[in-house]
Design an enzyme around this catalytic site. Structure first.
Site, PDB file in Angstrom:
ATOM      1  N   HIS A  56     -63.014  22.432  21.047  1.00 35.14           N
ATOM      2  CA  HIS A  56     -62.055  22.229  19.962  1.00 35.14           C
ATOM      3  C   HIS A  56     -61.596  23.594  19.461  1.00 35.14           C
ATOM      4  O   HIS A  56     -62.301  24.601  19.619  1.00 35.14           O
ATOM      5  CB  HIS A  56     -62.702  21.452  18.824  1.00 35.14           C
ATOM      6  CG  HIS A  56     -62.985  20.017  19.154  1.00 35.14           C
ATOM      7  ND1 HIS A  56     -63.192  19.065  18.180  1.00 35.14           N
ATOM      8  CD2 HIS A  56     -63.098  19.367  20.347  1.00 35.14           C
ATOM      9  CE1 HIS A  56     -63.410  17.890  18.750  1.00 35.14           C
ATOM     10  NE2 HIS A  56     -63.368  18.054  20.061  1.00 35.14           N
ATOM     11  N   GLU A  58     -61.495  25.010  16.603  1.00 39.44           N
ATOM     12  CA  GLU A  58     -62.407  25.706  15.695  1.00 39.44           C
ATOM     13  C   GLU A  58     -63.593  26.308  16.442  1.00 39.44           C
ATOM     14  O   GLU A  58     -63.990  27.449  16.180  1.00 39.44           O
ATOM     15  CB  GLU A  58     -62.925  24.741  14.613  1.00 39.44           C
ATOM     16  CG  GLU A  58     -61.850  24.194  13.706  1.00 39.44           C
ATOM     17  CD  GLU A  58     -61.262  22.868  14.180  1.00 39.44           C
ATOM     18  OE1 GLU A  58     -60.718  22.135  13.334  1.00 39.44           O
ATOM     19  OE2 GLU A  58     -61.325  22.555  15.390  1.00 39.44           O
ATOM     20  N   CYS A  86     -63.256  18.192  12.497  1.00 40.56           N
ATOM     21  CA  CYS A  86     -64.003  16.983  12.843  1.00 40.56           C
ATOM     22  C   CYS A  86     -65.481  17.232  12.513  1.00 40.56           C
ATOM     23  O   CYS A  86     -65.866  18.361  12.188  1.00 40.56           O
ATOM     24  CB  CYS A  86     -63.818  16.659  14.332  1.00 40.56           C
ATOM     25  SG  CYS A  86     -64.743  17.766  15.431  1.00 40.56           S
ATOM     26  N   CYS A  89     -66.945  20.214  14.461  1.00 47.71           N
ATOM     27  CA  CYS A  89     -66.429  21.513  14.044  1.00 47.71           C
ATOM     28  C   CYS A  89     -66.880  21.880  12.634  1.00 47.71           C
ATOM     29  O   CYS A  89     -67.119  23.055  12.346  1.00 47.71           O
ATOM     30  CB  CYS A  89     -64.910  21.523  14.149  1.00 47.71           C
ATOM     31  SG  CYS A  89     -64.340  21.402  15.864  1.00 47.71           S
TER      32      CYS A  89
END
Length: 159
Positions: A56, A58, A86, A89
């Protein structure tokens, strides 16, 4: 949060996220890590490009900042991310010791775009035996050996 967010860093995260989609490199998520007013790490979602479900934006930005700075703790740093993190993250943000997280889109906007984390939050609230993915403890007393080694180690680097 004590400091005021800098919109320029958010614009950079949004730019990276949009460019990521336009280049077909991955999803509409990106982040920058900032320390003392300087970007020290950047990342865009590369889940499909790298076949890595943890890639992801991040997480990629955290990895980039840690590599550039030569550290595993991002104390004193802030994250600007194109979307509210999320659960994975958000946990990574805590584990990396970020001082603050600023986000553009929220989780409701993500759901409207087809990215809905509500299922994960629901699963976390359930008792283990009720979760969709079965999990079961195995060899707990044997597994303690690694913790005992950690406790006894004089060579460990605490984190």
């Amino acid at each position: 949060m004590g400091k005021s967010p800098n919109p320029e860093f958010m614009r950079r995260a949004i730019e990276l996220a949009t460019r990521n989609v336009q280049s077909a490199a991955g999803g509409p998520f990106a982040a920058v890590i900032v320390r003392d007013g300087v970007i020290v790490g950047e990342g865009a979602n590369s889940v499909t490009a790298t076949n890595d479900p943890t890639a992801h934006g991040e997480v990629v930005a955290i990895r980039d900042a840690c590599a550039r700075l030569g550290v595993f703790s991002l104390e004193g740093c802030e994250m600007y991310t194109s979307c509210e993190p999320c659960p994975m993250c958000l946990a990574a943000s805590y584990w990396s010791r970020l001082e603050a997280v600023y986000y553009g889109n929220d989780c409701h906007a993500a759901a409207r775009a087809g990215f809905d984390d509500a299922f994960l939050y629901e699963q976390f609230r359930l008792d283990r035996e009720l979760r969709r993915m079965p999990s079961q403890q195995v060899l707990a007393s044997d597994a303690w050996e690694s913790f005992a080694a950690w406790i006894d180690s004089t060579e460990k680097i605490e984190y």
